[in-house]
Scaffold this motif. Sequence first.
Motif, PDB file in Angstrom:
ATOM      1  N   ARG A  13       0.822  -1.209   0.000  1.00 34.43           N
ATOM      2  CA  ARG A  13       0.000   0.000   0.000  1.00 34.43           C
ATOM      3  C   ARG A  13       0.859   1.264   0.000  1.00 34.43           C
ATOM      4  NH1 ARG A  13      -4.349  -0.027   4.638  1.00 34.43           N
ATOM      5  NH2 ARG A  13      -4.896   1.914   3.541  1.00 34.43           N
ATOM      6  N   ALA A  14       2.151   1.103   0.226  1.00 32.10           N
ATOM      7  CA  ALA A  14       3.068   2.241   0.247  1.00 32.10           C
ATOM      8  C   ALA A  14       4.197   2.003  -0.740  1.00 32.10           C
ATOM      9  CB  ALA A  14       3.628   2.443   1.653  1.00 32.10           C
ATOM     10  N   ALA A  15       4.809   3.090  -1.187  1.00 30.13           N
ATOM     11  CA  ALA A  15       5.904   2.987  -2.149  1.00 30.13           C
ATOM     12  C   ALA A  15       6.949   4.050  -1.867  1.00 30.13           C
ATOM     13  CB  ALA A  15       5.382   3.139  -3.577  1.00 30.13           C
ATOM     14  N   ILE A  16       8.184   3.754  -2.269  1.00 29.11           N
ATOM     15  CA  ILE A  16       9.277   4.713  -2.287  1.00 29.11           C
ATOM     16  C   ILE A  16       9.622   4.964  -3.750  1.00 29.11           C
ATOM     17  CG2 ILE A  16      11.694   5.116  -1.696  1.00 29.11           C
ATOM     18  CD1 ILE A  16      11.266   3.339   0.760  1.00 29.11           C
ATOM     19  N   LEU A  17       9.623   6.232  -4.153  1.00 27.75           N
ATOM     20  CA  LEU A  17       9.880   6.601  -5.539  1.00 27.75           C
ATOM     21  C   LEU A  17      11.385   6.768  -5.744  1.00 27.75           C
ATOM     22  CD1 LEU A  17       8.024   7.154  -7.962  1.00 27.75           C
ATOM     23  CD2 LEU A  17       8.124   9.585  -7.397  1.00 27.75           C
ATOM     24  N   PHE A  18      11.910   6.127  -6.787  1.00 28.24           N
ATOM     25  CA  PHE A  18      13.355   6.109  -7.026  1.00 28.24           C
ATOM     26  C   PHE A  18      13.643   6.699  -8.399  1.00 28.24           C
ATOM     27  CE2 PHE A  18      17.562   4.395  -7.818  1.00 28.24           C
ATOM     28  CZ  PHE A  18      18.158   4.462  -6.567  1.00 28.24           C
ATOM     29  N   ASP A  19      14.623   7.612  -8.462  1.00 26.04           N
ATOM     30  CA  ASP A  19      14.877   8.356  -9.688  1.00 26.04           C
ATOM     31  C   ASP A  19      16.369   8.459  -9.971  1.00 26.04           C
ATOM     32  OD1 ASP A  19      14.446  10.061 -11.906  1.00 26.04           O
ATOM     33  OD2 ASP A  19      14.704  11.836 -10.648  1.00 26.04           O
TER      34      ASP A  19
ATOM     35  N   ASP B 216      11.227  -1.288   9.958  1.00 26.17           N
ATOM     36  CA  ASP B 216      11.187  -1.196  11.417  1.00 26.17           C
ATOM     37  C   ASP B 216       9.747  -1.107  11.934  1.00 26.17           C
ATOM     38  OD1 ASP B 216      13.923  -1.336  11.590  1.00 26.17           O
ATOM     39  OD2 ASP B 216      14.227   0.816  11.856  1.00 26.17           O
ATOM     40  N   LEU B 217       8.872  -0.532  11.126  1.00 24.13           N
ATOM     41  CA  LEU B 217       7.459  -0.426  11.505  1.00 24.13           C
ATOM     42  C   LEU B 217       6.640  -1.645  11.078  1.00 24.13           C
ATOM     43  CD1 LEU B 217       6.860   3.309  10.525  1.00 24.13           C
ATOM     44  CD2 LEU B 217       7.108   2.395  12.844  1.00 24.13           C
ATOM     45  N   GLY B 218       7.284  -2.565  10.354  1.00 20.27           N
ATOM     46  CA  GLY B 218       6.577  -3.755   9.899  1.00 20.27           C
ATOM     47  C   GLY B 218       5.628  -3.490   8.758  1.00 20.27           C
ATOM     48  N   VAL B 219       5.871  -2.434   7.986  1.00 22.81           N
ATOM     49  CA  VAL B 219       4.989  -2.057   6.882  1.00 22.81           C
ATOM     50  C   VAL B 219       5.693  -2.341   5.559  1.00 22.81           C
ATOM     51  CG1 VAL B 219       3.766  -0.150   5.756  1.00 22.81           C
ATOM     52  CG2 VAL B 219       3.838  -0.291   8.256  1.00 22.81           C
ATOM     53  N   ARG B 220       5.044  -3.084   4.687  1.00 19.63           N
ATOM     54  CA  ARG B 220       5.614  -3.359   3.370  1.00 19.63           C
ATOM     55  C   ARG B 220       5.574  -2.089   2.518  1.00 19.63           C
ATOM     56  NH1 ARG B 220       3.276  -6.661  -0.198  1.00 19.63           N
ATOM     57  NH2 ARG B 220       1.194  -6.507   0.732  1.00 19.63           N
ATOM     58  N   ALA B 221       6.632  -1.868   1.742  1.00 22.89           N
ATOM     59  CA  ALA B 221       6.689  -0.752   0.801  1.00 22.89           C
ATOM     60  C   ALA B 221       7.375  -1.221  -0.470  1.00 22.89           C
ATOM     61  CB  ALA B 221       7.439   0.439   1.402  1.00 22.89           C
ATOM     62  N   ASP B 222       6.823  -0.867  -1.610  1.00 23.22           N
ATOM     63  CA  ASP B 222       7.453  -1.154  -2.888  1.00 23.22           C
ATOM     64  C   ASP B 222       8.436  -0.036  -3.220  1.00 23.22           C
ATOM     65  OD1 ASP B 222       5.816  -3.369  -3.098  1.00 23.22           O
ATOM     66  OD2 ASP B 222       4.349  -2.368  -4.381  1.00 23.22           O
ATOM     67  N   VAL B 223       9.543  -0.382  -3.875  1.00 18.04           N
ATOM     68  CA  VAL B 223      10.488   0.612  -4.378  1.00 18.04           C
ATOM     69  C   VAL B 223      10.281   0.684  -5.881  1.00 18.04           C
ATOM     70  CG1 VAL B 223      12.874   1.385  -4.446  1.00 18.04           C
ATOM     71  CG2 VAL B 223      12.095  -0.068  -2.557  1.00 18.04           C
TER      72      VAL B 223
ATOM     73  N   VAL C 265       0.304   5.728   0.120  1.00 19.23           N
ATOM     74  CA  VAL C 265       1.405   6.595   0.542  1.00 19.23           C
ATOM     75  C   VAL C 265       2.562   6.421  -0.430  1.00 19.23           C
ATOM     76  CG1 VAL C 265       3.118   7.056   2.344  1.00 19.23           C
ATOM     77  CG2 VAL C 265       0.764   6.527   2.982  1.00 19.23           C
ATOM     78  N   VAL C 266       3.132   7.535  -0.872  1.00 20.82           N
ATOM     79  CA  VAL C 266       4.339   7.520  -1.701  1.00 20.82           C
ATOM     80  C   VAL C 266       5.371   8.437  -1.069  1.00 20.82           C
ATOM     81  CG1 VAL C 266       5.360   8.164  -3.918  1.00 20.82           C
ATOM     82  CG2 VAL C 266       3.161   6.969  -3.856  1.00 20.82           C
ATOM     83  N   VAL C 267       6.543   7.885  -0.767  1.00 16.42           N
ATOM     84  CA  VAL C 267       7.655   8.667  -0.251  1.00 16.42           C
ATOM     85  C   VAL C 267       8.609   8.931  -1.413  1.00 16.42           C
ATOM     86  CG1 VAL C 267       9.572   8.744   1.366  1.00 16.42           C
ATOM     87  CG2 VAL C 267       7.430   7.641   2.035  1.00 16.42           C
ATOM     88  N   ALA C 268       8.924  10.210  -1.636  1.00 13.23           N
ATOM     89  CA  ALA C 268       9.826  10.606  -2.720  1.00 13.23           C
ATOM     90  C   ALA C 268      11.033  11.312  -2.119  1.00 13.23           C
ATOM     91  CB  ALA C 268       9.104  11.508  -3.708  1.00 13.23           C
ATOM     92  N   PRO C 269      12.011  10.558  -1.610  1.00 14.20           N
ATOM     93  CA  PRO C 269      13.167  11.189  -0.951  1.00 14.20           C
ATOM     94  C   PRO C 269      14.097  11.865  -1.949  1.00 14.20           C
ATOM     95  CG  PRO C 269      13.433   8.811  -1.035  1.00 14.20           C
ATOM     96  CD  PRO C 269      12.085   9.103  -1.600  1.00 14.20           C
ATOM     97  N   ILE C 270      14.516  13.076  -1.633  1.00 18.92           N
ATOM     98  CA  ILE C 270      15.481  13.836  -2.445  1.00 18.92           C
ATOM     99  C   ILE C 270      15.112  13.752  -3.931  1.00 18.92           C
ATOM    100  CG2 ILE C 270      17.927  14.345  -2.825  1.00 18.92           C
ATOM    101  CD1 ILE C 270      18.658  12.889  -0.348  1.00 18.92           C
TER     102      ILE C 270
END
Length: 658
Positions: free
Chosen positions: A403-409, A441-448, A460-465
């Motif tokens: 349900r969550a993802a990290i955006l990679f660029d 650490d929170l036990g939550v799956r996230a796709d990259v 939820v989408v996390v877009a770091p830097i």
Amino acid sequence: MSNPRWLRRAGDPRLEYGADYNPEQWPREVWDDDVRAMREAGVTIVSLAIFSWARLETAEGEYDFGWLDDAIDLLHANGISVDLATATASPPPWLTTRHPEILPVDKQGNTIWPGGRQQWRPTSPIFRTYALRLVRAIAERYGNHPAVVAWHVSNELGCHNVYDYSDDAAAAFRTWLRARYASIDELNEAWGTAFWSQWYTDFEQILPPRQAATHPNPTQQLDFKRFSSDALKDYLIAEREILREITPDIPVTTNFMVMGETKGMDYADWAAEVDFVSNDHYRLPGAQTLDELSFSANLTGNIAGAKPWFLMEHSTSAVNWQPINLAKKPGELERDSLTHVAHGADAVCFFQWRQSRAGAEKYHSAMYPHAGTDSQLFRDVAGLGATLRDLAPLAGTPRTPARAAILFDWTSWWAVEQDSHPTEKLRYRQEALDWYTAFLDLGVRADVVPVGADLGGYDVVVAPILHVIPADLAGQLTAYVENGGHLVTTYASGIVDENDHIWLGGYPGALRDLLGLRIEEFGPLLEGDTAELDNGLTGTLWTDRIDVTGDDTAVLASYKTGDQAGRPAITRRPAGDGSAAYVSTRLGPDGLAPVLAELLANAGVTSELPEELRGKVELAIRGGTRFVINRTEEPVEITALGGPGRTLTARGVAVLRA
């Protein structure tokens, strides 16, 4: 080609298992022992002839295929498939002696001499002529052999020659630039050449960003990185087209290197050029080594578009190329392998089958070690083979999206770590990995997922830097939020467009209105300096001088110390049916976890793990199968996940079927 031959096992699905095999390193009498031990270990496939150009073409146009014929026939007779390499990874000495102009040149103008491997220019017409002639000869000879189930183009393209500054590269760079820019005036505008009297009047005046008196033009540097990735991709396509012409039914792959700081190749862009994605991965020591393995496997699976992919290389134990090369601990061989399977790999292979007696990699571990088959390492290898046979029904099953993802660029990675920035200490991939660790650490799956992926299925989408944001990407992220998505981004995001030009009007530029904040100046921190937040967390590396501009922007934490004391540090603004949050400092995985927990709660995203297991194990899901991976060095009781009572050993993996 949606159904690679290595997957076509009608009524008999299996996860492939094997290694690079280099029979040319050994006398013929050793080969029979090799295939006997392969069968004992459960090997089903090997990659063959990767570094054998010098043995296959002993002089120009003079081929010796006899030994390779024998090896392929022997493998086939023992039920072992072949992923056959095109053997072009390293040119033979006779070729580099005759044509030294194929050798790469570094930015200082030094020739990269033979004696190692991959000593060729990606843009050399001469190298390409010789290499493609060899590809054609191999394809014509072995294309109808029933053992050959895949083609393996070159090997780790760009591992040692991604950036070449030779005259061949200069000519190819100009051709690439003419295709990218309609005119020299358009290039001048994109590169900002009014600065430092760099204005060009003809494409022929342009060079690669060779060693200069001071920092080369930043957009020139960024375009050269784009060009260098494209040049290698173009070479991949050239080999692939010959293979498809001669053997249209045999799938083509090449081994990516989604791992660590390997960043020169934009693999998300390359993925469409192969019939199935393959990856090499090697762990580096450190606190996040297991998380990095999972991160890379996760990203590889999403680069592959959730289709089955091939783990082409990893190590059974120690490698040879780190300053200190540690053997793997008990359980790590299987855990590392199954982590890749958990993230979608349908093949598990190693470098290499038999550990070398000589050469630069003689201390690199293998499936068949120096100690022989009467060794714990070989018993572990055979044990993994049995495990993979038991998991055969999983073949072809995609990963279950999170349900969550990290955006990679890749473009942001390239751009933000160039010179002449607010800090040279920023590390793009490390920030992305820190967020991934916080999810674990929170036990939550996230796709990259790579930039350009469909974000609609993620809460939820996390877009770091996310440093480079063209206008269309800004629009995509805004639409994602307005349609109910919850975006989280960080310092150094939204700063420049695709030409590395600043979005004017205050930072974070392209995301300023969406986030409801404005930054006039960055506040990078000196080494050792910190900034305390009023929620008890500590920031390092970077701070921002934030002014809240949106009436509805909530301040979740503020700075207590440092130059930004009293100013916001973490914010969140509701927008449309979603929200956009901003984290303005580096918090590290421990600091990010509580921040992420609050943001996930706001989005209604919770862990699928019982509370007592969160952080201790990683959960990955393929269809109805759950992989529970122990992240600790201690046994973990996993009875709460259902089924009979069970203790997961240190470094262990449990596979729970529906």
